[in-house]
Each structure stands twice: as C-alpha cells, then as structure tokens.
Design a protein around this motif. Structure first.
Motif, PDB file in Angstrom:
ATOM      1  N   ALA A  97       0.828  -1.208   0.000  1.00  0.00           N
ATOM      2  CA  ALA A  97       0.000   0.000   0.000  1.00  0.00           C
ATOM      3  C   ALA A  97       0.866   1.263   0.000  1.00  0.00           C
ATOM      4  N   LYS A  98       1.971   1.212   0.731  1.00  0.00           N
ATOM      5  CA  LYS A  98       2.876   2.368   0.750  1.00  0.00           C
ATOM      6  C   LYS A  98       3.517   2.567  -0.625  1.00  0.00           C
ATOM      7  N   SER A  99       3.803   1.454  -1.293  1.00  0.00           N
ATOM      8  CA  SER A  99       4.381   1.561  -2.634  1.00  0.00           C
ATOM      9  C   SER A  99       3.387   2.188  -3.607  1.00  0.00           C
ATOM     10  N   VAL A 100       2.112   1.835  -3.452  1.00  0.00           N
ATOM     11  CA  VAL A 100       1.075   2.445  -4.297  1.00  0.00           C
ATOM     12  C   VAL A 100       1.071   3.950  -4.080  1.00  0.00           C
ATOM     13  N   ARG A 101       1.071   4.353  -2.808  1.00  0.00           N
ATOM     14  CA  ARG A 101       1.046   5.797  -2.515  1.00  0.00           C
ATOM     15  C   ARG A 101       2.298   6.488  -3.044  1.00  0.00           C
ATOM     16  N   GLN A 102       3.448   5.824  -2.847  1.00  0.00           N
ATOM     17  CA  GLN A 102       4.719   6.384  -3.317  1.00  0.00           C
ATOM     18  C   GLN A 102       4.680   6.604  -4.833  1.00  0.00           C
ATOM     19  N   LEU A 103       4.172   5.610  -5.547  1.00  0.00           N
ATOM     20  CA  LEU A 103       4.119   5.716  -7.017  1.00  0.00           C
ATOM     21  C   LEU A 103       3.138   6.804  -7.456  1.00  0.00           C
ATOM     22  N   MET A 104       2.004   6.872  -6.786  1.00  0.00           N
ATOM     23  CA  MET A 104       1.029   7.911  -7.128  1.00  0.00           C
ATOM     24  C   MET A 104       1.643   9.300  -6.915  1.00  0.00           C
ATOM     25  N   ALA A 105       2.451   9.428  -5.871  1.00  0.00           N
ATOM     26  CA  ALA A 105       3.122  10.712  -5.618  1.00  0.00           C
ATOM     27  C   ALA A 105       4.159  10.977  -6.701  1.00  0.00           C
ATOM     28  N   THR A 106       4.914   9.932  -7.090  1.00  0.00           N
ATOM     29  CA  THR A 106       5.934  10.105  -8.128  1.00  0.00           C
ATOM     30  C   THR A 106       5.307  10.513  -9.453  1.00  0.00           C
ATOM     31  N   LEU A 107       4.150   9.926  -9.741  1.00  0.00           N
ATOM     32  CA  LEU A 107       3.479  10.228 -11.008  1.00  0.00           C
ATOM     33  C   LEU A 107       2.686  11.531 -10.959  1.00  0.00           C
ATOM     34  N   GLY A 108       2.636  12.147  -9.792  1.00  0.00           N
ATOM     35  CA  GLY A 108       1.979  13.441  -9.668  1.00  0.00           C
ATOM     36  C   GLY A 108       0.487  13.386  -9.417  1.00  0.00           C
ATOM     37  N   PHE A 109      -0.032  12.203  -9.143  1.00  0.00           N
ATOM     38  CA  PHE A 109      -1.472  12.090  -8.869  1.00  0.00           C
ATOM     39  C   PHE A 109      -1.823  12.585  -7.467  1.00  0.00           C
ATOM     40  N   VAL A 110      -0.895  12.500  -6.554  1.00  0.00           N
ATOM     41  CA  VAL A 110      -1.085  13.083  -5.216  1.00  0.00           C
ATOM     42  C   VAL A 110       0.189  13.849  -4.889  1.00  0.00           C
ATOM     43  N   SER A 111       0.112  14.734  -3.904  1.00  0.00           N
ATOM     44  CA  SER A 111       1.304  15.503  -3.530  1.00  0.00           C
ATOM     45  C   SER A 111       2.306  14.591  -2.828  1.00  0.00           C
TER      46      SER A 111
END
Lengths: 473, 55
Positions: free
Chosen positions: A129-143
């Motif tokens: 789950a942390k990896s999902v959040r990390q990737l979403m942040a890297t891709l700019g979907f979340v801050s």
C-alpha cells in the motif's frame, strides 16, 4: 449455503481446505510445483528490509556471505523439523507439533503461527500500500506528502483479493504461484542488474551506517539476522510441503525454493541501503530510472507480496481451522478469520506496525529456534521417526499425546529455557549481546539449549510417567 | 459454499487415519541422498560462504 454430507470421494475434492491428513493420492505436488510455491512464498519485500538490517552492520561482500549462510542454516533447521512429519502424513506444521506439545498444548504453536503470519502479512500488504502511494506521488497524482488515505484503502483492496483467491483453497495458490514465479524471478534479477550497473561504484565504496567496532560481532549479527528470518518459515512450510508425497521430494524445494530466494533478494535491499540509503524499490528505482522504473518496481512489489500473503493466509487458515469453535466454520469464514486482522492493522495502524518490523522479526525468531530444536530432538532421537497419526488426531485424555491435561511439560520447559537463553545472548529489542554471542550467534545456542532441556525432561519426567507414547507408537 | 457435517468429517477422518497408520501409505522419510543435500546446502555451503566473506 448448503450443508452436505459428503462421501469419501467428495472430501477428496476439497480436502486441502480441511485439517484432515492428505492421503498419498491427494499429495500431487512434485518437486517443481513445490519449488515454485515455496519460492513465491519466500520472495517478498520483507527481503529488502532484512537486507537493510544487515546493511546497517556489514558491507556488500560480508553482508551477502553472512546473510546467505545464516539463511541456509535457518532453513536447514526448519526443513529438518517440519518436512519429515508433514510429508509422512500430509499434515501441516501445527498438527506436526502435537506429538511434542500435546493434544492441548499445540494451541501454543497455533498462537505463534497466527500472530506471526498476521504480522508478516500486515507488513507485506502495508508495504504494498505504501508503494502504491509512493508511485502515485511520483506520477503526480497526489502531492509528495498527500494521499495517505491510499494506504488503508490499498490494504483493504489487497485483503479482498487475497480472500477471493483463497476461496479455492490450495488450488488457487498453485495457479497464482505459477504466474507470479516468473514475474518475481525476472524482475528480481533485473533489479539486481540495475543496481549493480548503475550504482556499483557507490555500493563497493559504501560503509555500513551502524557497524560496531568488532568486525566479528558485525559478521555474527549478519548471520543471526539470516537465521532468524528463515526460522520464521516454520508456520508456512508445513501447509505447503504436505501436498508433496515424501520428504525426499520436498528436500531440495525447501532448501532451494524457500531458503535461497530470501538472501538473493535481500542482496537488493543490502545494496540499496548501502548505496542509496533506502531499501524500498519503489523509491530507489525512481532515483535510478525515473517514473517508468517506479511502475516496474510497484509491479514487483505487488507480485512478490501478493503471492506470499496468499500463502500466509492459507497456512494461517489451516492452523486456526483446528481450533475449537473455528473448526466448525466453512473454509471461507476461516479464511476471513485470518484476513480480517490484517485488514484492521493495515487500515488503522499501518505506520505504527510497519515501523516495528525489527522488533517483530526478532521476537518471532526467539520462539522458533527452540521450537525447531524440540521437534528435531523428539522425532529423530526420542521417537526414532515413529509417530502415531491416530494419536495426533485424538483430542481425548486417552491419547498418547495427552500428557498432563493435554500439555507436555518437557516442551514448555524447553521453550522457556530457549527463550531465556536467547534473551541473555542477544536482547532482540536493543541488540545488546553477551558472550559467547559473537562466536556462536544467539539462535544456534538457543536451539541447542532447547534440544537438551527437552531431551532431559522427556527422559526424566515424561518417559518414566508412561506418557507421550514413546516406544509404543 | 459447502460445509461438512461434523459426523461426516469424523467418519472421513477415521477412514484416513486407518489408511495412514499403514507405513506403506505414509510418505518416505529423508533418504541418504537427502541428508547429503541437507548437509551440503545447510552446513558446507554456509561454511564456505562465511570463509569467503571473512577474507
């Protein structure tokens, strides 16, 4: 839901969802199937954290040697303790411990299994789950600091998928494992290649951050981390190898499939922490190759953690299926008993639990060293490899394994002696050690003490009392 | 979903136990070759690795 009285043939269709012993004809997994399933169970992102811990004390060469050696030693103990009885009768690790702990005392091993597997699965799914959040942040979907809600939501979704796969019992595991195996092996090798080619010089020059003054102490600690990590396979392995037809067929899959992938993947974590100061591939692969590499890393994390979580929940479900009250439940409800605590931990306290990985790992290892030693001593030395499968399933006071009120005092004494020994040699919380830890590790003397205490207690207390079925089985 | 009655499962358990008490129906223990592999992979290989890692 329909309640059906099944004929014998009907049970054969779903027997892997019960605690019943598997007959030879039902134990259909050959070496290849066992190797794949065990490798998928072992190859998860905890390897990176294990590698990270070793990287605190050792450089790449010493860390690789210590971690790999320790892992293979730990796997040897688990294999010799569990594989013979699991493959002889088609039973899991828990049933296999009844001759030593008693037909009530086995609840101790169920508790250890349940707690350890829930803990491991929580770690894995939170990591995912942390990896999902990390990737979403890297891709700019979340801050960069936002999207924290993704962690509990992703954990809950992962728990749901695990439940859906396990509705089919071990057949779901085999199917999933065959797909995941190639993804895990392929991406794992690619990640090692990327690390060595892009950060090889940094890795070679890197110094461990928390190394002690004593080179020997650091080396021994690396070995100890390897041993303890693999001892934690005790709860998993029985549920898998019982589907193999003999110890002979399970030996190499166990040692190579479950023992070897952990140190190999841990090298990734070791190298990454030395060179890039983080063991999470969804973080360091982005450093090396940008967002595309991050997506690949997340795919790897999903594949590796998902396979292990499925197998862990299956093993845990088999274990708790034997507990009165749960044994009457359907397989699906039993799986829920194993999945729901993971979902709660992942949804409510993901950070608190994830940050306690080191303590969790060490404390779990403390119990499994004497446990393995007790089983090896009992099966090979005291019983001469003879166990009564009827007595294993007899929960009455007349059972050969009823001991005193269903509990074998010898096993309790040996576990207690092992626990104290380990704690003296190496405090698992603070890592403060005492002589002769630096020469012997903590796990190996603990196993030896557990074995000796069990042997003496059995000879002095159990056998003269005519309990335990020694000589009569 | 399917569940089994306790009586049915107990009958099935008795049937299985009767079969498995016969040594011919049990899985084989480790053989000599297995012990050699266990020694090589669990003792000799780690020993060689540790010597290599130290020097």
């Amino acid at each position: 839901m329909s309640t059906t009285e099944h004929a014998a043939a009907g049970f054969s269709d779903n027997v892997e969802e019960t605690a019943l012993p598997l007959l030879k004809g039902e134990r259909t997994w050959g070496r290849w199937e066992l190797l794949v399933v065990l490798a998928v169970a072992a190859a998860a992102t905890w390897c990176y954290v294990i590698g990270e811990y070793v990287g605190y004390y050792l450089d790449l060469k010493m860390g690789t040697a210590a971690m790999t050696a320790g892992s293979m030693i730990g796997m040897l103990l688990v294999t010799v303790a569990v594989v013979p009885i699991a493959t002889k009768f088609g039973i899991d690790s828990i049933k296999g411990s009844i001759p030593q702990f008693g037909n009530r005392g086995w609840i101790i091993t169920v508790a250890l299994q349940y707690i350890s597997i829930i803990g491991w699965n929580s770690i894995l799914l939170i990591f995912f789950a942390k990896s999902v959040r990390q990737l979403m942040a890297t891709l700019g979907f979340v801050s960069a600091d936002g999207g924290q809600w993704l962690v509990p939501v992703s954990t809950l979704i992962a728990c749901g998928v695990v439940f859906l796969v396990l509705r089919e019992g071990s057949r779901g595991i085999e199917r999933v494992s065959k797909v995941l195996f190639f993804v895990i092996v392929g991406l794992g090798l690619w990640m090692i290649w990327e690390l060595l080619t892009q950060a090889g010089a940094q890795i070679a020059a890197a110094k461990p951050a928390y190394a002690a003054d004593s080179r020997l102490w650091n080396y021994t600690t690396g070995i100890e981390i390897g041993i303890v990590s693999l001892l934690s396979w005790w709860p998993y392995i029985g549920a898998m190898v019982r589907v193999g037809s003999s110890a002979h067929k399970a030996t190499l899959p166990s040692m190579l499939g479950m023992g070897f992938p952990v140190p190999v993947l841990s090298i990734i974590g070791l190298a990454a922490i030395l060179a890039l100061q983080t063991s999470d591939p969804s973080a360091w692969l982005v450093q090396l190759g940008g967002p595309v590499y991050g997506v690949i890393a997340l795919l790897f994390v999903i594949a590796a953690n998902f396979g292990t979580a499925v197998i862990g929940v299956y093993a845990s479900s088999l274990g708790v299926k034997q507990v009165p009250g749960i044994s009457e439940m359907s397989w699906q409800k039993t799986v829920l008993v194993s999945v729901i605590p993971v979902a709660i931990v992942g949804a409510v306290i993901p950070d608190l639990f994830f940050n306690s990985f080191g303590s969790f790992l060490a404390l779990i290892g403390v119990f499994f060293a004497p446990l393995c030693a007790i089983q090896i001593t009992d099966y090979f030395i005291l019983r001469g490899k003879k166990v009564s499968i009827t007595a294993v399933y007899d929960d009455s006071h007349k059972s050969a394994y009823a001991y005193w009120g269903g509990v074998n005092v010898a096993a309790i004494l040996a576990m207690a002696a092992g626990f104290v020994t380990y704690w003296y040699l190496l405090n698992p919380l603070s890592y403060v050690s005492h002589w002769p830890y630096q020469y012997l590790t903590a796990s190996l003397p603990t196993a030896l003490v557990g074995a000796v205490v069990y042997y003496l207690a059995t000879r002095i207390l159990v056998q003269p009392s005519g309990k335990g079925g020694y000589g009569g089985t | 979903m399917t569940t089994y009655t306790k009586e049915a499962e107990e009958r099935e358990l008795e049937r299985r136990l009767a079969i498995l008490e016969d040594p011919n129906n049990q899985g084989e223990d480790f053989g000599t070759v297995d012990w050699v592999w266990l020694f090589v992979l669990g003792v000799a290989f780690p020993a060689v690795l540790l010597i290599w890692g130290w020097f």
